[in-house]
Design a protein around this motif. Structure first.
Motif, PDB file in Angstrom:
ATOM      1  N   ILE A 171     -15.765  74.195  34.090  1.00 39.86           N
ATOM      2  CA  ILE A 171     -16.542  73.003  33.787  1.00 39.86           C
ATOM      3  C   ILE A 171     -16.850  72.637  35.356  1.00 39.86           C
ATOM      4  CG2 ILE A 171     -14.715  71.973  33.473  1.00 39.86           C
ATOM      5  CD1 ILE A 171     -16.077  69.950  31.631  1.00 39.86           C
ATOM      6  N   ALA A 172     -18.071  72.323  35.551  1.00 37.79           N
ATOM      7  CA  ALA A 172     -18.522  71.862  37.182  1.00 37.79           C
ATOM      8  C   ALA A 172     -19.579  70.755  36.918  1.00 37.79           C
ATOM      9  CB  ALA A 172     -18.763  73.030  37.991  1.00 37.79           C
ATOM     10  N   VAL A 173     -19.327  69.911  37.736  1.00 40.95           N
ATOM     11  CA  VAL A 173     -20.634  68.840  38.129  1.00 40.95           C
ATOM     12  C   VAL A 173     -21.278  69.126  39.514  1.00 40.95           C
ATOM     13  CG1 VAL A 173     -21.110  66.363  38.176  1.00 40.95           C
ATOM     14  CG2 VAL A 173     -19.808  67.364  36.164  1.00 40.95           C
ATOM     15  N   SER A 174     -22.433  68.944  39.674  1.00 41.32           N
ATOM     16  CA  SER A 174     -22.948  69.027  41.183  1.00 41.32           C
ATOM     17  C   SER A 174     -22.299  67.978  42.060  1.00 41.32           C
ATOM     18  CB  SER A 174     -24.534  68.969  40.858  1.00 41.32           C
ATOM     19  OG  SER A 174     -25.095  68.758  42.032  1.00 41.32           O
ATOM     20  N   PRO A 175     -21.917  68.389  43.052  1.00 41.92           N
ATOM     21  CA  PRO A 175     -20.996  67.082  43.857  1.00 41.92           C
ATOM     22  C   PRO A 175     -21.769  65.892  43.868  1.00 41.92           C
ATOM     23  CG  PRO A 175     -21.142  69.449  44.813  1.00 41.92           C
ATOM     24  CD  PRO A 175     -21.853  69.706  43.782  1.00 41.92           C
ATOM     25  N   LYS A 176     -23.056  65.872  44.285  1.00 42.97           N
ATOM     26  CA  LYS A 176     -23.919  64.651  44.253  1.00 42.97           C
ATOM     27  C   LYS A 176     -23.904  63.825  43.021  1.00 42.97           C
ATOM     28  CE  LYS A 176     -27.543  66.759  46.224  1.00 42.97           C
ATOM     29  NZ  LYS A 176     -28.598  67.128  46.256  1.00 42.97           N
ATOM     30  N   PHE A 177     -23.442  64.473  41.927  1.00 42.71           N
ATOM     31  CA  PHE A 177     -23.723  63.606  40.674  1.00 42.71           C
ATOM     32  C   PHE A 177     -22.001  63.439  40.217  1.00 42.71           C
ATOM     33  CE2 PHE A 177     -27.573  65.612  41.091  1.00 42.71           C
ATOM     34  CZ  PHE A 177     -28.411  64.495  40.916  1.00 42.71           C
ATOM     35  N   ARG A 178     -21.030  63.545  40.909  1.00 42.21           N
ATOM     36  CA  ARG A 178     -19.812  63.505  40.255  1.00 42.21           C
ATOM     37  C   ARG A 178     -19.542  61.922  40.441  1.00 42.21           C
ATOM     38  NH1 ARG A 178     -17.099  68.543  43.604  1.00 42.21           N
ATOM     39  NH2 ARG A 178     -18.262  70.251  42.425  1.00 42.21           N
ATOM     40  N   ARG A 179     -18.368  61.664  39.449  1.00 37.96           N
ATOM     41  CA  ARG A 179     -18.037  60.295  39.337  1.00 37.96           C
ATOM     42  C   ARG A 179     -18.920  59.510  38.601  1.00 37.96           C
ATOM     43  NH1 ARG A 179     -12.476  58.965  41.371  1.00 37.96           N
ATOM     44  NH2 ARG A 179     -12.452  58.378  39.227  1.00 37.96           N
ATOM     45  N   LEU A 215     -25.825  78.858  39.875  1.00 40.70           N
ATOM     46  CA  LEU A 215     -25.170  79.497  40.825  1.00 40.70           C
ATOM     47  C   LEU A 215     -24.912  78.477  41.985  1.00 40.70           C
ATOM     48  CD1 LEU A 215     -27.061  82.886  41.002  1.00 40.70           C
ATOM     49  CD2 LEU A 215     -24.741  82.515  40.237  1.00 40.70           C
ATOM     50  N   LYS A 216     -25.840  77.628  42.325  1.00 45.09           N
ATOM     51  CA  LYS A 216     -25.885  76.540  43.325  1.00 45.09           C
ATOM     52  C   LYS A 216     -24.564  75.713  43.040  1.00 45.09           C
ATOM     53  CE  LYS A 216     -28.276  73.543  46.469  1.00 45.09           C
ATOM     54  NZ  LYS A 216     -27.801  72.162  46.066  1.00 45.09           N
ATOM     55  N   ILE A 217     -24.399  75.177  41.916  1.00 45.38           N
ATOM     56  CA  ILE A 217     -23.370  74.304  41.597  1.00 45.38           C
ATOM     57  C   ILE A 217     -21.960  75.010  41.844  1.00 45.38           C
ATOM     58  CG2 ILE A 217     -22.261  72.987  39.751  1.00 45.38           C
ATOM     59  CD1 ILE A 217     -25.407  72.392  38.540  1.00 45.38           C
ATOM     60  N   GLU A 218     -22.069  76.231  41.157  1.00 46.00           N
ATOM     61  CA  GLU A 218     -20.803  77.266  41.353  1.00 46.00           C
ATOM     62  C   GLU A 218     -20.316  77.236  42.632  1.00 46.00           C
ATOM     63  OE1 GLU A 218     -19.121  78.290  38.906  1.00 46.00           O
ATOM     64  OE2 GLU A 218     -18.015  80.346  39.934  1.00 46.00           O
ATOM     65  N   ARG A 219     -21.298  77.813  43.564  1.00 46.13           N
ATOM     66  CA  ARG A 219     -20.842  77.654  44.972  1.00 46.13           C
ATOM     67  C   ARG A 219     -20.440  76.440  45.486  1.00 46.13           C
ATOM     68  NH1 ARG A 219     -25.747  80.712  45.609  1.00 46.13           N
ATOM     69  NH2 ARG A 219     -26.895  78.838  46.341  1.00 46.13           N
ATOM     70  N   GLU A 220     -20.920  75.415  45.063  1.00 46.70           N
ATOM     71  CA  GLU A 220     -20.281  73.957  45.839  1.00 46.70           C
ATOM     72  C   GLU A 220     -19.149  73.656  44.999  1.00 46.70           C
ATOM     73  OE1 GLU A 220     -25.073  72.372  46.926  1.00 46.70           O
ATOM     74  OE2 GLU A 220     -24.080  71.916  44.873  1.00 46.70           O
ATOM     75  N   SER A 221     -18.918  74.216  44.101  1.00 48.88           N
ATOM     76  CA  SER A 221     -17.611  73.656  43.283  1.00 48.88           C
ATOM     77  C   SER A 221     -16.385  74.730  43.520  1.00 48.88           C
ATOM     78  CB  SER A 221     -17.930  73.632  41.745  1.00 48.88           C
ATOM     79  OG  SER A 221     -19.164  72.742  41.589  1.00 48.88           O
ATOM     80  N   PHE A 222     -16.375  75.885  43.556  1.00 44.48           N
ATOM     81  CA  PHE A 222     -15.420  76.744  43.559  1.00 44.48           C
ATOM     82  C   PHE A 222     -15.078  77.515  44.847  1.00 44.48           C
ATOM     83  CE2 PHE A 222     -16.461  75.602  38.971  1.00 44.48           C
ATOM     84  CZ  PHE A 222     -15.359  75.271  38.379  1.00 44.48           C
TER      85      PHE A 222
END
Ligand SMILES: CC(C)(COP(=O)(O)OP(=O)(O)OC[C@H]1O[C@@H](n2cnc3c(N)ncnc32)[C@H](O)[C@@H]1OP(=O)(O)O)[C@@H](O)C(=O)NCCC(=O)NCCS
Length: 142
Positions: free
Chosen positions: A69-77, A15-22
């Protein structure tokens, strides 16, 4: 790092990753419904028991669709999106799906680049698919 099937103890991280991604976020019921759906593969990317990302893939008859599909912002790229995409393609091959579809926001360059790097082609636009934006429809033929 490993991909595991979703379990409810991972829900808070998801849910945290979802909120930070969409912008239009899924709620708890939507995630739990997906997890219970027999035609859906819902996997979570874990490192040291912490969720860094997830994907939701639907396979019905000979069609597959990447629902999310989503990646936690801190771990992108850091190639985690690619890692999950490779797993999606492996699952789709096993299911013998002929096509994989997905929709993405027209402005979502990171996602569009990721999909195109795996050979997805733009096949159309869905006008106002999102409340505020058109969707690009992409397809990969297996
Ligand atoms: C799309 C997303 C999953 C990519 O995850 P990621 O782990 O950062 O991606 P990777 O590090 O594996 O990058 C893979 C490729 O995607 C593309 N890409 C990723 N981020 C990008 C960015 N900010 N700008 C441009 N291209 C980007 C590149 O082609 C990249 O390959 P390269 O590094 O060799 O150039 C991530 O940005 C995300 O979670 N976004 C929010 C949720 C979302 O929009 N999901 C898709 C819904 S359709």
């Amino acid at each position: 790092m490993n991909l595991v099937i979703f379990s409810e103890d991972l829900l808070d991280d998801i849910l945290k990753i979802e909120r930070e991604s969409f912008i239009d976020t899924w709620n708890i019921e939507m995630f739990l419904g997906s997890a219970q759906n027999k035609t859906v593969i819902f996997k979570v990317l874990l490192k040291n028991k912490i969720a860094l990302g997830y994907y939701i893939l639907s396979t019905v008859v000979d069609e597959a669709e990447i629902i999310s599909i989503a990646v936690s912002p801190k771990f992108r790229r850091q190639n985690l999106g690619k890692f999950m995409m490779a797993d999606i393609l492996k699952e789709v091959l096993q299911k013998k799906s002929k096509f994989i579809f997905l929709e993405a926001r027209k402005s979502n360059t990171p996602a569009l680049n990721l999909y195109k790097s795996f050979g997805f082609k733009e096949i159309g636009l869905r006008k106002n698919y999102y409340k505020d934006e058109d969707a690009v429809v992409l397809r990969l033929d297996n």
